[in-house]
Write an enzyme that holds these catalytic residues in place. Sequence first.
Site, PDB file in Angstrom:
ATOM      1  N   GLU A  13       0.844  -1.203   0.000  1.00 31.27           N
ATOM      2  CA  GLU A  13       0.000   0.000   0.000  1.00 31.27           C
ATOM      3  C   GLU A  13       0.879   1.253   0.000  1.00 31.27           C
ATOM      4  O   GLU A  13       2.039   1.220   0.434  1.00 31.27           O
ATOM      5  CB  GLU A  13      -0.883  -0.024   1.262  1.00 31.27           C
TER       6      GLU A  13
ATOM      7  N   ASN B 115     -12.421  -1.173  -1.017  1.00 29.20           N
ATOM      8  CA  ASN B 115     -11.720  -1.805   0.110  1.00 29.20           C
ATOM      9  C   ASN B 115     -12.390  -1.375   1.405  1.00 29.20           C
ATOM     10  O   ASN B 115     -12.687  -0.187   1.592  1.00 29.20           O
ATOM     11  CB  ASN B 115     -10.258  -1.335   0.145  1.00 29.20           C
ATOM     12  N   GLU B 116     -12.630  -2.308   2.289  1.00 28.13           N
ATOM     13  CA  GLU B 116     -13.239  -2.008   3.590  1.00 28.13           C
ATOM     14  C   GLU B 116     -14.357  -0.977   3.427  1.00 28.13           C
ATOM     15  O   GLU B 116     -14.378   0.064   4.099  1.00 28.13           O
ATOM     16  CB  GLU B 116     -12.168  -1.563   4.600  1.00 28.13           C
TER      17      GLU B 116
ATOM     18  N   TYR C 183      -6.797  -9.160  11.430  1.00 30.51           N
ATOM     19  CA  TYR C 183      -5.435  -8.966  11.935  1.00 30.51           C
ATOM     20  C   TYR C 183      -5.297  -9.620  13.299  1.00 30.51           C
ATOM     21  O   TYR C 183      -6.243  -9.609  14.098  1.00 30.51           O
ATOM     22  CB  TYR C 183      -5.125  -7.466  12.050  1.00 30.51           C
TER      23      TYR C 183
ATOM     24  N   GLU D  15      -6.126  -9.167   3.615  1.00 30.19           N
ATOM     25  CA  GLU D  15      -5.332  -8.490   4.655  1.00 30.19           C
ATOM     26  C   GLU D  15      -5.295  -9.386   5.874  1.00 30.19           C
ATOM     27  O   GLU D  15      -6.345  -9.719   6.434  1.00 30.19           O
ATOM     28  CB  GLU D  15      -5.915  -7.120   5.006  1.00 30.19           C
TER      29      GLU D  15
ATOM     30  N   GLN E 238       2.140  -6.189   5.483  1.00 30.06           N
ATOM     31  CA  GLN E 238       2.314  -5.789   4.099  1.00 30.06           C
ATOM     32  C   GLN E 238       3.729  -6.178   3.670  1.00 30.06           C
ATOM     33  O   GLN E 238       4.543  -6.533   4.509  1.00 30.06           O
ATOM     34  CB  GLN E 238       2.091  -4.304   3.949  1.00 30.06           C
TER      35      GLN E 238
HETATM   36  O1  AHR Z   1      -3.057  -2.604   6.170  1.00 32.01           O
HETATM   37  C1  AHR Z   1      -3.348  -1.405   6.810  1.00 32.01           C
HETATM   38  C2  AHR Z   1      -4.814  -1.012   6.700  1.00 32.01           C
HETATM   39  O2  AHR Z   1      -5.594  -1.925   7.389  1.00 32.01           O
HETATM   40  C3  AHR Z   1      -5.406  -1.008   5.311  1.00 32.01           C
HETATM   41  O3  AHR Z   1      -5.158   0.164   4.628  1.00 32.01           O
HETATM   42  C4  AHR Z   1      -6.871  -1.154   5.593  1.00 32.01           C
HETATM   43  O4  AHR Z   1      -7.557  -1.779   4.550  1.00 32.01           O
HETATM   44  C5  AHR Z   1      -6.916  -1.928   6.884  1.00 32.01           C
HETATM   45  O5  AHR Z   1      -7.751  -1.340   7.804  1.00 32.01           O
END
Ligand code: AHR
Length: 483
Positions: free
Chosen positions: A24, A171-172, A238, A294, A343
């Site tokens: 990103e 995205n999101e 995450y 992600e 990432q």
């Molecule tokens: O990876 C960091 C961020 O996490 C991304 O930009 C977003 O899609 C997510 O909230």
Amino acid sequence: MKLTIVADKKGPKISKYIYGQFAEHLGRCIYEGIWVGKDSEIPNVNGIRSDVVAALKQIKVPVVRWPGGCFADEYHWQDGLGPKENRKKIVNTHWGGVTEDNAFGTHEFFELIEQLGCEAYVNGNVGSGTVLEMQEWVDYITNPGESPMASLRQANQRQAPWKMAFFGVGNESWGCGGNMRPEYYADLYRQYQTYVRQYGPEKTYKIACGPNIDDYHWMEVLMREATPFMDGISLHHYALTGPWEDKGPALNFPESQWNSLLESAKKMDELITKHSRIMDQYDPEKRVGLIVDEWGSWLSVEPGTNPGFLYQQNTIRDAMVAAVTLNIFHKHAYRVQMANIAQMVNVLQAMILTDGAEMLKTPTYHVFDLYQNHQEAELITSFGEENQSVSHTISKKEGRLTLTLCNTSVQQDISVELTKTGGYQELEGHYIAAREMDAHNSFAQPEAIKVMPFAGFEVLGDQLRISLPPMSVVTIAEVSDGL
Ligand code: AHR
């Protein structure tokens, strides 16, 4: 732990795209980490760092997702075209409020893809972009014929179109991508994806924005309203040490946070299981892929660094997160068609860290290295007595078996016995391990953790006995198919 391997039962194929990456416009991922510009003293090819490309090629990166993340829904692709000095400068509102000079745009991204020899996953802008803008980007990238966008691409010195294997529609969208309700986004998805046209011979795989973690309602609505219009639907999760607002440090953490981070990572299994159940109702043939685009550990930033840059160190604990999560993806290989760790360089759970001209490979990188044989291999089932500290995958490719085992115990060696009728061909072992929970590679000691030969196993007839060191990831592979 004692397992019997059922080597002749055909399992699903583990897609190589499970080993995908995410890059990103965030912190030092794209700028410094990948792009240094053609005039840099750091060795580069057309502005892209040669050391980073060489390292990523070694682990056979199959696909890179770009340009975001939250950045994607504020990205206007035409800002990143043409001579650098004429490109628009914008503020990167999500990530540190820094100036984004658009030096890395569509042409530079596809240059990276060509250098890596992998596929492209482009994420389009639904949050603040129009249908026309998205349609024109797809046209610009992929149209081999005549059109205003194809002519613009050619005027920018690129004759042939590029191959765009994957395209994400927003995205999101439930959060930074527009704070939408699923009902609203489902309709927008149907509309926007209509204009993700196929201009050339190659089909682009269309990905709808899926749920955040355990938002099963979002999955239900999207599958109910839009299944025929999608090839894949995303999921983000995450691994955290505790509450989102109070993230633990990447180094120097207590054992309780070793455990909590791993517990959070293991939740991926439950999430995929429950989301898949919903998907099964609307797509029993499992045509639509679950795309975990992600994932990874999200920890506190390193002291003294910009909080918006999400720069964190990477330890043997992160290697455990990677190994455990990849094993979960393999287990769900019928549904999980792609995953992209967050990432690729210098951000969150990165493969690579850079400091000026220096570069190091993280413990997570070494897990991706140790797991290479699983790409496009057939998953092999096993049954028996498991150990809750050990996560594993067995797969077979071109007649050769590969076993990966991860021992998440901080103190204990664990013995594993694997029985396979017919025994094994010649085996070779490799591993990473550490003595400290936060063992990591630094610029002073870039190889504190590296892949080493592993000799802690023996074969006795049909039995393979392995002694797994604490905090280790081990790969044992057949080096010949016995033919
Ligand atoms: O990876 C960091 C961020 O996490 C991304 O930009 C977003 O899609 C997510 O909230």
